[in-house]
Design a protein around this motif. Structure first.
Motif, short mmCIF file in Angstrom:
data_model
loop_
_atom_site.label_atom_id
_atom_site.label_comp_id
_atom_site.label_asym_id
_atom_site.label_seq_id
_atom_site.Cartn_x
_atom_site.Cartn_y
_atom_site.Cartn_z
N TRP A 89 43.13 73.13 70.62
CA TRP A 89 42.25 74.27 70.79
C TRP A 89 42.26 75.14 69.51
N HIS A 112 47.53 81.31 73.87
CA HIS A 112 48.67 80.88 75.19
C HIS A 112 49.13 79.75 74.72
N LEU A 113 48.53 78.60 74.39
CA LEU A 113 49.00 77.38 74.05
C LEU A 113 49.92 77.34 72.96
N SER A 166 52.16 69.39 74.56
CA SER A 166 51.72 70.86 74.23
C SER A 166 51.31 70.83 72.79
N SER A 193 43.90 79.40 72.77
CA SER A 193 44.45 78.85 71.81
C SER A 193 45.85 79.43 71.60
N ASP A 251 47.84 69.91 72.60
CA ASP A 251 47.02 70.75 73.38
C ASP A 251 46.64 72.22 72.37
N MET A 252 47.82 72.60 71.95
CA MET A 252 47.86 73.57 70.81
C MET A 252 46.70 73.42 69.90
N LEU A 306 44.36 78.89 83.16
CA LEU A 306 43.69 77.95 81.74
C LEU A 306 42.37 77.51 82.22
N THR A 311 53.15 78.34 74.75
CA THR A 311 53.57 77.43 75.37
C THR A 311 54.68 76.46 74.75
N TYR A 312 53.63 75.99 73.80
CA TYR A 312 54.43 75.19 72.86
C TYR A 312 55.82 75.59 72.17
#
Length: 140
Positions: free
Chosen positions: A100, A48-49, A93, A46, A96-97, A3, A52-53
């Motif tokens: 982005w 990737h996040l 998360s 974006s 962050d998602m 990241l 992750t979420y």
């Protein structure tokens, strides 16, 4: 995915693009190219996040279900207490998602705006060039 390296590259490309003027066609084309390259990194980040979420959400739902099955009374309350930390992690998360995703959309819109400006500038420049040529032809 690293990241930090993606964010560094996004910042570097963005700074480079921001230094370029909007009133020079060559610089404008370079700015669009830099922002398009930036968009690739933003898209990867974006995506990737987003994943992750979803993974944190799935983990929270799993842990919550386990907590419900383990509790003998006040099952929902015990489950909510058991997943408190995961809920906070999920919220971060999610933030962050969306940050982005928004960066991707705003950069896309900025590129679109710059393309429109470039197209408009070329039309104006083309019209000036044509009228200059006509003027020289009629006076000859």
């Amino acid at each position: 995915m690293n990241l930090e390296s993606h964010i560094f590259e996004i910042s570097r490309l963005r700074r480079e693009a921001d230094k370029l003027p909007d009133d020079n066609p060559g610089a404008l084309m370079s700015k669009i190219e830099l922002l398009a390259r930036c968009l690739v990194f933003i898209g990867r980040l974006s995506s990737h996040l987003d994943g992750t979420y979803k993974r944190i959400y799935a983990k929270r739902k799993y842990e919550q279900a386990l907590a419900v099955t383990r509790a003998t009374k006040d099952k929902q309350a015990h489950a909510e207490i058991a997943v408190k930390e995961l809920r906070e992690e999920e919220a971060q998360s999610y933030e962050d998602m969306n940050r982005w995703r928004n960066a991707f959309q705003s950069t896309t819109e900025e590129i679109h705006s710059l393309k429109m400006r470039m197209k408009q500038d070329f039309q104006i420049e083309g019209a000036n060039h044509v009228s200059t040529q006509r003027g020289s032809q009629t006076s000859a």
